[in-house]
Write an enzyme that holds these catalytic residues in place. Structure first.
Site, PDB file in Angstrom:
ATOM      1  N   LYS A  26       4.450  -4.495  14.487  1.00 30.08           N
ATOM      2  CA  LYS A  26       3.769  -3.657  15.487  1.00 30.08           C
ATOM      3  C   LYS A  26       4.658  -3.283  16.666  1.00 30.08           C
ATOM      4  O   LYS A  26       5.676  -3.911  16.921  1.00 30.08           O
ATOM      5  CB  LYS A  26       2.473  -4.353  15.930  1.00 30.08           C
ATOM      6  CG  LYS A  26       1.413  -4.214  14.830  1.00 30.08           C
ATOM      7  CD  LYS A  26       0.042  -4.639  15.256  1.00 30.08           C
ATOM      8  CE  LYS A  26      -0.924  -4.374  14.084  1.00 30.08           C
ATOM      9  NZ  LYS A  26      -2.202  -5.051  14.245  1.00 30.08           N
TER      10      LYS A  26
ATOM     11  N   ARG B  35      -2.122 -11.419   8.932  1.00 30.35           N
ATOM     12  CA  ARG B  35      -2.034 -10.160   8.179  1.00 30.35           C
ATOM     13  C   ARG B  35      -0.615  -9.638   8.300  1.00 30.35           C
ATOM     14  O   ARG B  35      -0.198  -9.214   9.380  1.00 30.35           O
ATOM     15  CB  ARG B  35      -3.046  -9.162   8.744  1.00 30.35           C
ATOM     16  CG  ARG B  35      -3.116  -7.841   8.000  1.00 30.35           C
ATOM     17  CD  ARG B  35      -4.124  -6.919   8.670  1.00 30.35           C
ATOM     18  NE  ARG B  35      -4.271  -5.665   7.964  1.00 30.35           N
ATOM     19  CZ  ARG B  35      -3.425  -4.643   8.076  1.00 30.35           C
ATOM     20  NH1 ARG B  35      -2.387  -4.711   8.885  1.00 30.35           N
ATOM     21  NH2 ARG B  35      -3.631  -3.540   7.390  1.00 30.35           N
TER      22      ARG B  35
HETATM   23  N1  HH2 Z   1      -3.765  -3.841  11.895  1.00 30.00           N
HETATM   24  C1  HH2 Z   1      -3.612  -2.683  11.203  1.00 30.00           C
HETATM   25  C2  HH2 Z   1      -4.596  -2.280  10.285  1.00 30.00           C
HETATM   26  N2  HH2 Z   1      -5.676  -3.044  10.039  1.00 30.00           N
HETATM   27  N3  HH2 Z   1      -6.939  -4.998  10.456  1.00 30.00           N
HETATM   28  C3  HH2 Z   1      -7.103  -6.146  11.128  1.00 30.00           C
HETATM   29  N4  HH2 Z   1      -8.170  -6.921  10.904  1.00 30.00           N
HETATM   30  N5  HH2 Z   1      -6.193  -6.579  12.061  1.00 30.00           N
HETATM   31  C4  HH2 Z   1      -5.063  -5.857  12.348  1.00 30.00           C
HETATM   32  O1  HH2 Z   1      -4.282  -6.290  13.222  1.00 30.00           O
HETATM   33  C5  HH2 Z   1      -4.862  -4.623  11.659  1.00 30.00           C
HETATM   34  C6  HH2 Z   1      -5.832  -4.210  10.703  1.00 30.00           C
HETATM   35  C7  HH2 Z   1      -2.399  -1.826  11.427  1.00 30.00           C
HETATM   36  O2  HH2 Z   1      -1.384  -2.103  10.503  1.00 30.00           O
HETATM   37  P1  HH2 Z   1      -1.046  -1.222   9.192  1.00 30.00           P
HETATM   38  O3  HH2 Z   1      -2.168  -1.320   8.201  1.00 30.00           O
HETATM   39  O4  HH2 Z   1       0.265  -1.613   8.665  1.00 30.00           O
HETATM   40  O5  HH2 Z   1      -0.880   0.240   9.735  1.00 30.00           O
HETATM   41  P2  HH2 Z   1      -1.783   1.532   9.592  1.00 30.00           P
HETATM   42  O6  HH2 Z   1      -3.056   1.267  10.314  1.00 30.00           O
HETATM   43  O7  HH2 Z   1      -0.939   2.613  10.226  1.00 30.00           O
HETATM   44  O8  HH2 Z   1      -2.022   1.764   8.118  1.00 30.00           O
END
Ligand code: HH2
Length: 261
Positions: free
Chosen positions: A204, A238
């Site tokens: 992040k 995660r």
């Molecule tokens: N962070 C992201 C997405 N979903 N869900 C939970 N519960 N907690 C988190 O910290 C969280 C989440 C963001 O990460 P990523 O899926 O890699 O990115 P994107 O939202 O751009 O797909």
């Protein structure tokens, strides 16, 4: 929890696993690397991300969940839409990861209650479009804690068993660097809510704010923050890089006197 993003635009791995075959292969790899849960998502939550229709989100995620169901790990669906959650549960998912904590589609609570599946409630200030504009809190930990307590009550009122609820401070969702640091430092206060804590720091932007790194070059920061979150009480991490996180947690656990493996 390993991340399987079936999206063209996720902030660190967008487009890599948009093809179902590639996403399934990636899920297998993360499971081999030690993931106990695979979090499948079809819509990016990064600041300013384009919205995705229900049909498109289902078309992205359902075949991947079907392909990963039965490989010996739990599958969560990262969505805020009822129809996407329902299709995912039908396809073999057993946890709904709702970054809006039932504020996007409150019926997700009813669905999880009826199916008796797990539900992740995450804190976010604002919406993905606006959340990083000017995040502000009285006391970020107290505010997030009160929000998660209130959302837990709402989920239970919708029919979800409290034992099936996990809570997440939502690192990077409507937070400045200092807010994120404060939440990670004071995680034990959120653990007082009595539910397992899920924490996602993987790749992040707060890491980049500390050292100037790009999203693809934040493994060290991901490991440091994940290990410290685990030591402070997080039960589910995660991450995109499961092998490295699993090894870091094993070593940290051995040093702190957990069961050696
Ligand atoms: N962070 C992201 C997405 N979903 N869900 C939970 N519960 N907690 C988190 O910290 C969280 C989440 C963001 O990460 P990523 O899926 O890699 O990115 P994107 O939202 O751009 O797909």
């Amino acid at each position: 929890m390993g991340v399987v993003n079936v999206t063209p635009d996720s902030f660190s791995d967008g487009g890599l696993y948009l093809d179902a075959e590639a996403a399934i292969a990636h899920g297998h790899e993360l499971a081999r690397d030690g993931a106990e849960i695979l979090d499948v998502g079809g819509e990016s939550t990064r600041p300013g991300a384009a919205e995705v229709s229900v049909d498109e989100e289902v078309a992205r995620t359902r075949p991947v969940i079907e392909g990963l169901a039965g490989i010996g790990v739990e599958i969560s669906i990262d969505t805020s839409k009822l129809a996407v959650a329902e299709a995912a549960l039908d396809a073999g998912a057993s946890i709904v990861n709702d970054v809006t904590a039932l504020r996007g589609d409150p019926e997700i609570g009813v669905l999880c209650g009826e199916r008796r599946v797990g539900l992740v409630l995450m804190h976010m200030q604002g919406t993905p479009r606006t959340m990083q504009a000017s995040p502000a809190y009285d006391d970020v930990v107290d505010d997030v804690k009160a929000f998660l307590a209130e959302r837990t009550e709402a989920a239970v009122a919708a029919g979800v068993e409290e034992e099936l609820i996990w809570l997440d401070p939502g690192i990077g969702f409507g937070k400045t660097l200092e807010h994120n640091m404060e939440l990670l430092r004071r995680l034990p206060e959120l653990a007082e809510l009595g539910r397992p804590l899920l924490v996602g720091t993987s790749r992040k932007s707060f890491i980049g704010k500390i050292d100037g790194s790009e999203a693809g070059d934040r493994l060290g920061g991901t490991i440091a923050s994940s290990v410290l979150a685990a030591a402070a009480g997080a039960e589910i991490l995660r991450v995109h890089d499961v092998a490295e996180a699993a090894q870091a947690l094993k070593v940290a656990g051995a040093i702190l006197g957990g069961p050696s493996q």
